[in-house]
Design a protein around this motif. Structure first.
Motif, PDB file in Angstrom:
ATOM      1  N   GLU A 158       0.832  -1.207   0.000  1.00 23.76           N
ATOM      2  CA  GLU A 158       0.000   0.000   0.000  1.00 23.76           C
ATOM      3  C   GLU A 158       0.863   1.251   0.000  1.00 23.76           C
TER       4      GLU A 158
ATOM      5  N   GLN B  11       2.110   1.881  -3.502  1.00 24.25           N
ATOM      6  CA  GLN B  11       1.087   2.456  -4.373  1.00 24.25           C
ATOM      7  C   GLN B  11       1.019   3.963  -4.199  1.00 24.25           C
TER       8      GLN B  11
ATOM      9  N   ASP C 112       4.516   5.514  -5.668  1.00 24.87           N
ATOM     10  CA  ASP C 112       4.698   5.635  -7.120  1.00 24.87           C
ATOM     11  C   ASP C 112       3.418   5.994  -7.870  1.00 24.87           C
ATOM     12  N   GLY C 113       2.332   6.197  -7.148  1.00 27.16           N
ATOM     13  CA  GLY C 113       1.106   6.678  -7.785  1.00 27.16           C
ATOM     14  C   GLY C 113       0.350   5.638  -8.573  1.00 27.16           C
ATOM     15  N   THR C 114       0.494   4.375  -8.238  1.00 27.28           N
ATOM     16  CA  THR C 114      -0.242   3.333  -8.967  1.00 27.28           C
ATOM     17  C   THR C 114      -1.653   3.136  -8.433  1.00 27.28           C
ATOM     18  N   ALA C 115      -2.010   3.891  -7.424  1.00 28.03           N
ATOM     19  CA  ALA C 115      -3.395   3.905  -6.930  1.00 28.03           C
ATOM     20  C   ALA C 115      -3.855   5.351  -6.857  1.00 28.03           C
TER      21      ALA C 115
ATOM     22  N   GLN D 191      -1.022  12.793  -8.378  1.00 30.60           N
ATOM     23  CA  GLN D 191      -0.684  12.156  -9.650  1.00 30.60           C
ATOM     24  C   GLN D 191       0.813  11.877  -9.711  1.00 30.60           C
TER      25      GLN D 191
ATOM     26  N   GLY E  26       2.246   9.933  -7.695  1.00 23.91           N
ATOM     27  CA  GLY E  26       2.612   9.511  -6.360  1.00 23.91           C
ATOM     28  C   GLY E  26       3.470  10.498  -5.609  1.00 23.91           C
TER      29      GLY E  26
END
Length: 335
Positions: free
Chosen positions: A173, A176, A179-182, A193, A195
């Motif tokens: 978590e 995420q 690196d902004g993958t969520a 945006q 992350g």
């Protein structure tokens, strides 16, 4: 050595891939024998120390540089280089890297990851801040006593890399959010945006994530171009002939330094007798070929062309870098 940062922040000069010294073709710049010691010729990737490559480009494809004439080979190879007035210090580069880590940590903590520290994910290592060139000075007397020079790491960088609180792996978590993958955290906090890594970098670099003319990459280009200069190629050939006569199979001074028997020797660890012998013979052959002064003269000539062609961009880039350092110091001061 290299890392995923703007090109200038890739510390140190680009190192030549071992065994390829005479196979480089840079067409343009971007922004009485001793007993044989049976050295490895280091021709395959399984036998050489992996070395990194450049991290970026300077923009549009540049024009080729015709080989400059070397009107004189100065006796002092340590004379200033044309790019020196535009060059940045490794200390400032480390400050920027630390500030990006700190700004990223602030972002992560604002999203509820209170256990996140500045070093949970690092994009730098202490080795990044050790200056190096393709052809390095080597004193035969010192080499016979101590082998190849092993510069000590910057104490501040080494200490920062060993913070006890940083010695843990991030959770899925956390990554995420990093690196902004969520889009949001589990509790519903909006993740910026790109992350927190992107957010932290932007806080230090602003909108200027690259330099119009990167002096470190230009210096790297000048180094590779210098290796192919006719005068330097002649000196390198002379060095190889000299080392071959001594019983070695090295194809360049870079491959001698990168022999895996000593390439990873830590600063403070004594060199073996084999390393001392090779280093001393390396130095003697280099001196006999006038290799270092010739290389530095060629590199200086290429840098002169680069500065002439990109003086304005270099001046502007140094101003941008100065702004980065100011922002970084403010972040580290908690402002």
């Amino acid at each position: 050595m290299r890392k995923g940062t703007p090109p200038l922040l890739a510390a140190g000069a680009v190192l030549l891939t071992v065994g390829a010294a005479f196979n480089l073709h840079p067409a343009a710049y971007s922004s009485a024998a001793s007993p044989a010691l049976d050295p490895d010729p280091l021709p395959t990737t399984g036998e050489v120390l992996p070395v990194p490559g450049p991290t970026g480009t300077l923009g549009p494809e540049p024009s080729p540089i015709p080989e400059p004439a070397l009107t004189a080979i100065p006796s002092d190879p340590g004379l200033p280089m044309p790019l020196d007035p535009y060059m940045t210090s490794m200390a400032d580069i480390h400050t920027i890297d630390l500030a990006k880590d700190a700004a990223t940590a602030t972002c992560m903590q604002s999203l509820g990851f209170s256990a996140w520290t500045a070093g949970v994910v690092r994009n730098w290592n202490p080795e990044d801040y050790v200056e190096a060139d393709l052809i390095e000075p080597l004193d035969a007397s010192a080499a016979s006593r101590s082998g190849y020079p092993r510069p000590a790491l910057d104490p501040a960088a080494a200490a920062a890399a060993l913070e006890p609180a940083d010695q843990r792996a991030p959770t899925p978590e956390e990554m995420q959010a990093y690196d902004g993958t969520a889009a949001t955290t589990g509790p519903g906090e909006a993740i910026p945006q790109g992350g927190c890594a992107t957010s932290g970098e932007a806080r230090v670099l602003g909108q200027d994530h690259a330099l119009a003319a990167d002096p470190r990459l230009l210096a790297d280009d000048a180094s590779f171009l210098a290796l192919e200069h006719t005068a330097v190629a002649r000196a390198l050939t002379q060095w190889v002939s000299c080392m071959t006569a001594k019983g070695y199979a090295y194809d360049s001074p870079m491959s001698a330094r990168a022999d895996l028997r000593w390439a990873n020797r830590e600063p403070g660890v004594a060199a073996t007798q084999a390393e001392k012998q090779v280093a001393a013979d390396d130095a003697a052959c280099a001196n006999g070929a006038d290799l270092l002064p010739t290389y530095r003269a060629a590199k200086r000539a290429y840098e002169e062309v680069m500065v002439r062609d990109q003086r304005q961009a270099l001046t502007e880039s140094l101003s941008v870098f100065t702004t980065w350092v100011q922002r970084a110091k403010a972040v580290l001061a908690g402002q």
